[in-house]
Design a protein around this motif. Structure first.
Motif, PDB file in Angstrom:
ATOM      1  N   GLN A 122       0.835  -1.206   0.000  1.00 25.61           N
ATOM      2  CA  GLN A 122       0.000   0.000   0.000  1.00 25.61           C
ATOM      3  C   GLN A 122       0.870   1.257   0.000  1.00 25.61           C
ATOM      4  N   VAL A 123       1.897   1.280   0.841  1.00 30.78           N
ATOM      5  CA  VAL A 123       2.795   2.436   0.918  1.00 30.78           C
ATOM      6  C   VAL A 123       3.557   2.605  -0.387  1.00 30.78           C
ATOM      7  N   VAL A 124       4.021   1.497  -0.980  1.00 27.84           N
ATOM      8  CA  VAL A 124       4.749   1.566  -2.251  1.00 27.84           C
ATOM      9  C   VAL A 124       3.839   2.133  -3.342  1.00 27.84           C
ATOM     10  N   VAL A 125       2.593   1.651  -3.418  1.00 28.08           N
ATOM     11  CA  VAL A 125       1.655   2.154  -4.426  1.00 28.08           C
ATOM     12  C   VAL A 125       1.381   3.640  -4.201  1.00 28.08           C
ATOM     13  N   PHE A 126       1.176   4.026  -2.952  1.00 26.78           N
ATOM     14  CA  PHE A 126       0.965   5.443  -2.633  1.00 26.78           C
ATOM     15  C   PHE A 126       2.141   6.282  -3.121  1.00 26.78           C
TER      16      PHE A 126
END
Length: 142
Positions: A51-55
Motif C-alpha cells: 500500500q505504501v509503495v503504491v501510494f
C-alpha cells in the motif's frame, strides 16, 4: 473496533482533498490520488508495504508528469488577444489628417487619436493605415 487500512487511506485522501481546496496546491490533489490508489490496493488485500509503495509510486509519478505540463500551460500566452493587444495590427481609416503630431482615425468602430510612427509621413482622410502600437489613448499608425 478495528478499522481496515483502506479506510484510513480514504480518510487520508479526503484530508488531502480538503487541503487542496483550502490551499489550492495541486500537489495535495496528486497525493490524494495516490492515497486512493493505496486504498484500492488495501481493499484488494495488499499488505501495508504494498500500500505504501503504491501510494509513493502513484504520487511521485503524478507530480513528475503533471507539474511540468501545468507549468508549460501556465507560461503560454493566451490564444485570444483582448483589449489594447487586440487592436495592434488592425487596419483603421483616417478621419483627420494623421502626421507625427497627431490626427484622428476610426479603429474598430471607435474614433481614436493617432499619430504616425514615422514623423515625416502624413496620411490623408480616407486612407487606410495599420495600427502598430497603442500608447495611452493614441494609436501609432503606419
Amino acid at each position: 473496533m478495528n478499522i481496515d487500512a483502506w479506510v484510513w487511506w480514504l480518510i487520508g485522501a479526503a484530508g488531502l482533498g480538503i487541503g487542496l481546496v483550502i490551499t489550492a496546491m495541486p500537489e495535495l490533489g496528486m497525493l490524494a490520488v495516490g492515497a486512493v490508489a493505496a486504498a484500492v490496493v488495501g481493499g484488494l488485500g495488499g499488505d501495508a508495504v504494498m500500500q505504501v509503495v503504491v501510494f509513493a509510486v502513484v504520487s511521485v509519478a503524478l507530480i513528475a508528469v503533471v507539474r511540468p505540463i501545468a507549468a508549460r500551460h501556465r507560461s503560454q500566452r493566451p490564444q485570444l488577444a483582448t483589449g489594447v493587444e487586440a487592436l495592434k495590427g488592425k487596419q483603421a481609416v483616417v478621419l483627420e489628417r494623421v502626421d507625427g503630431s497627431g490626427g484622428r482615425i476610426k479603429l474598430a468602430g471607435e474614433v481614436w487619436s493617432a499619430r504616425a510612427l514615422n514623423s515625416e509621413l502624413a496620411y490623408e482622410v480616407g486612407q487606410e493605415v495599420d495600427v502598430v502600437d497603442i500608447e495611452g489613448a493614441t494609436a501609432i499608425v503606419l
